[in-house]
Scaffold this motif. Structure first.
Motif, PDB file in Angstrom:
ATOM      1  N   ARG A 194       0.828  -1.189   0.000  1.00 13.48           N
ATOM      2  CA  ARG A 194       0.000   0.000   0.000  1.00 13.48           C
ATOM      3  C   ARG A 194       0.870   1.249   0.000  1.00 13.48           C
ATOM      4  O   ARG A 194       2.056   1.206   0.319  1.00 13.48           O
ATOM      5  N   LEU A 195       0.229   2.345  -0.305  1.00 19.01           N
ATOM      6  CA  LEU A 195       0.882   3.639  -0.286  1.00 19.01           C
ATOM      7  C   LEU A 195       1.544   3.873   1.081  1.00 19.01           C
ATOM      8  O   LEU A 195       2.662   4.399   1.178  1.00 19.01           O
ATOM      9  N   SER A 196       0.851   3.437   2.150  1.00 24.13           N
ATOM     10  CA  SER A 196       1.372   3.676   3.506  1.00 24.13           C
ATOM     11  C   SER A 196       2.647   2.867   3.764  1.00 24.13           C
ATOM     12  O   SER A 196       3.529   3.301   4.501  1.00 24.13           O
ATOM     13  N   ALA A 230       5.356   4.827   2.132  1.00 28.25           N
ATOM     14  CA  ALA A 230       5.641   6.016   2.939  1.00 28.25           C
ATOM     15  C   ALA A 230       6.499   5.652   4.151  1.00 28.25           C
ATOM     16  O   ALA A 230       7.485   6.336   4.459  1.00 28.25           O
ATOM     17  N   VAL A 260       2.339   9.876   3.457  1.00 27.87           N
ATOM     18  CA  VAL A 260       1.589   9.272   2.347  1.00 27.87           C
ATOM     19  C   VAL A 260       1.350  10.321   1.258  1.00 27.87           C
ATOM     20  O   VAL A 260       1.443  10.039   0.065  1.00 27.87           O
ATOM     21  N   VAL A 308       4.344  10.598  -0.981  1.00 26.83           N
ATOM     22  CA  VAL A 308       4.434   9.475  -1.922  1.00 26.83           C
ATOM     23  C   VAL A 308       3.471   9.713  -3.084  1.00 26.83           C
ATOM     24  O   VAL A 308       3.826   9.558  -4.261  1.00 26.83           O
ATOM     25  N   SER A 309       2.257  10.115  -2.757  1.00 22.04           N
ATOM     26  CA  SER A 309       1.251  10.379  -3.773  1.00 22.04           C
ATOM     27  C   SER A 309       1.719  11.481  -4.726  1.00 22.04           C
ATOM     28  O   SER A 309       1.550  11.382  -5.948  1.00 22.04           O
ATOM     29  N   ILE A 312       4.275   9.990  -7.145  1.00 28.11           N
ATOM     30  CA  ILE A 312       3.646   9.101  -8.130  1.00 28.11           C
ATOM     31  C   ILE A 312       2.919   9.916  -9.198  1.00 28.11           C
ATOM     32  O   ILE A 312       2.928   9.566 -10.383  1.00 28.11           O
ATOM     33  N   ILE A 327       9.592   2.400  -3.571  1.00 27.84           N
ATOM     34  CA  ILE A 327       8.653   1.791  -4.526  1.00 27.84           C
ATOM     35  C   ILE A 327       9.285   0.559  -5.170  1.00 27.84           C
ATOM     36  O   ILE A 327       8.669  -0.505  -5.277  1.00 27.84           O
ATOM     37  N   TYR A 333       5.992  -1.877  -5.382  1.00 34.25           N
ATOM     38  CA  TYR A 333       4.672  -1.244  -5.311  1.00 34.25           C
ATOM     39  C   TYR A 333       4.151  -0.876  -6.704  1.00 34.25           C
ATOM     40  O   TYR A 333       4.875  -0.334  -7.522  1.00 34.25           O
ATOM     41  N   PRO A 335       1.162   1.354  -8.372  1.00 34.02           N
ATOM     42  CA  PRO A 335       0.068   2.282  -8.064  1.00 34.02           C
ATOM     43  C   PRO A 335      -1.253   1.724  -8.570  1.00 34.02           C
ATOM     44  O   PRO A 335      -1.295   1.019  -9.568  1.00 34.02           O
ATOM     45  N   ARG A 344      -5.429   6.075 -10.469  1.00 35.83           N
ATOM     46  CA  ARG A 344      -4.490   6.920 -11.180  1.00 35.83           C
ATOM     47  C   ARG A 344      -5.032   7.341 -12.536  1.00 35.83           C
ATOM     48  O   ARG A 344      -4.869   8.467 -12.979  1.00 35.83           O
TER      49      ARG A 344
END
Lengths: 334, 334
Positions: free
Chosen positions: A5-7, A10, A17, A20-21, A24, A42, A47, A49, A54
């Motif tokens: 996950r994104l977390s 992070a 987070v 990271v977003s 991306i 990543i 990871y 996305p 997206r």
């Protein structure tokens, strides 16, 4: 495997987070050091996305669709494989949809699939008249494969079937054959009609008569249709000494019917196909056929569609003619 | 064609856009009369709700993905066609992805495709060990095709390859053949290993020796691999009198090499394949082969995956065995 996950990214990168977003999504105001940390995290975590979220933001998914009538037909299977390879070289994934040539399924490709997260569509229609196909103002780019029809409104990539059929028939004439049958005149999407045009043109040019009894529908273009057509031809008072089948599956069915009848190929009957599927190359006798350059077709179709998606294509619609060769093998020359 | 919009439907039905949206999303508090008006307008205008927006709300897209190694391989093409037909009967569209058996592409199926708007995945892996494949807690349901491996964590549908290979080899033994070769022992995803197991089991049961010189890799499982394997076998000091090829493409390549060598089938060498692709049925000689029931496979795989998507499947993972028959044809019995 539990999805990263994104977390997780992070935490690994030691940033928020939100940061990271931002990386991306290529937002500005990110320091090179932060970007490097996030990209390393990543890569380490593998990871990916979430494409759906997206693509709604960016308007791109890097997926395109290929809609074909029939996966189990080797020509379309080889075409799908070539287009999938050509797209993968450019980082694009091809999702293939089988329409079975049904009007509703073809309409679905033109309408409903556009709601899918795909950037564009390569479409080989069978029942929908190409003249009815246009791109919606807010629709995704569309590229057509298959017979060239007048009045088309979108990009189109295909073999010049009239000329190729002329060449195939002419090859049989050059071998001294005079009663040359055509199998597949009932083919859909204009295929039967345009290939018959080339066939008749070659007969006329050689001063040979056109005999409707030697023109068989072969609708369906499967091996069973070719075998049935050949049996009908052999039952004629004066059977043919050569057959031009409008695809290789018809030709392979015809070869089976000739074997069942105890006739020799090409001694008694010479056979030519169209497509150059692998089956015909390994068959005994190997099959003389029209061989379109599928890698050329795939490369041009994918490149042109991606140009349209990026908005960098030429202003006018393109109509590209696929190079082909006549592959002369045992079924005509022994 | 210009796409129909929500506002077109609203204008036709004489209601607000919000009301049309409420009907499409099955929200409560809509009178039957209003619902009927909106539904009539949707039908008249051929309106298709935007799948991407709707699926984000509802969590369903009615698309599933099928990931196969190779579209141009007739077995996978026929499998894809069968699964596509089975899904269409249930209102589901199948999008097919060709992995070419590449580890990165297979990982992409397991990771990245899950971001696509698909409800589940049917996956035929070649390089990824099935024991490594599990469903993420928040991932989409996944169903595996191909050889059965111990330790799998997800639903699985496949032929019992050991038993089928035993049956194929036993058929050759019953015809009095004693030097029976096996082509394809180098096949990926465990296929080569499990089919060799059945082959060896049949030889042992009949008291025939196991000769490693008669076991050929045939890696790739294409016609060219079968032809090369057959040429190698014919060059042995004591060539085989029968060959069990682990797929039909290998067998068709072997038949071509036998024809080139001027040998008779089954007189000099009997040949058995595996898959029952259409090509083998029309070949001269027609091919004896193991014929899995693809419609059964497709129906069970799609039904089980849809049950998982709906959350109505059985609590335990299922491991379903596809029925098959041995189709005896000219390549073994003349």
């Amino acid at each position: 495997m539990v999805a990263t996950r994104l977390s997780d990214v992070a935490a690994r990168a030691g940033v928020s987070v939100k940061t990271v977003s931002n990386v991306i999504n290529d937002y500005p105001h990110i320091t090179p050091a932060t970007r490097a940390k996030v990209e390393a995290a990543i890569a380490e975590l593998g990871y990916t996305p979430n494409v759906s979220a997206r693509s709604l933001r960016k308007g791109r998914s890097d997926f395109i669709a290929l809609a074909i009538p029939e996966m189990a037909s080797p020509y379309f299977a080889e075409l799908g494989a070539a287009i999938s390879r050509a797209a993968k070289k450019r980082g694009i994934t091809v999702l293939i949809d089988q329409t079975e040539g049904e009007p509703a399924a073809e309409q679905f490709v033109l309408d409903g699939m556009r709601g899918q997260l795909i950037d564009g569509i390569i479409f080989s229609p069978i029942t929908t008249a190409p003249t009815k196909i246009t791109v919606a103002d807010d629709g995704k780019p569309l590229l057509l494969l298959g017979e060239r029809q007048p009045g088309g409104a979108v990009d189109h990539v295909a073999v010049d079937s009239v000329q190729a059929s002329f060449d195939a028939t002419n090859h049989l004439i050059s071998l001294g054959r005079t009663r040359i049958a055509a199998v597949g005149v009932g083919g859909g999407a204009g295929t039967g009609a345009v290939r018959r045009k080339g066939y008749r043109k070659a007969l006329k040019a050689a001063g040979l008569p056109i005999d409707p009894a030697l023109e068989i529908d072969g609708t369906g273009y499967h091996r069973e249709d070719g075998a049935a057509a050949m049996r009908d031809l052999l039952a004629l008072p004066s059977p043919p000494d050569a057959v031009f089948c409008f695809n290789d599956l018809l030709a392979l069915g015809a070869l089976r019917a000739l074997a069942d009848a105890g006739l020799s190929v090409p001694g008694d009957v010479a056979v030519v196909g169209f497509d150059d599927i692998e089956d015909g190359r390994y068959h005994s006798p190997s099959l003389t056929t029209i061989s379109p350059d599928l890698d050329w077709l795939a490369d041009k179709a994918v490149t042109l569609l991606l140009d349209r998606i990026a908005g960098t294509g030429p202003p006018e619609r393109l109509d590209l003619s696929v190079p082909y060769t006549l592959q002369i093998r045992e079924s005509t020359t022994g």
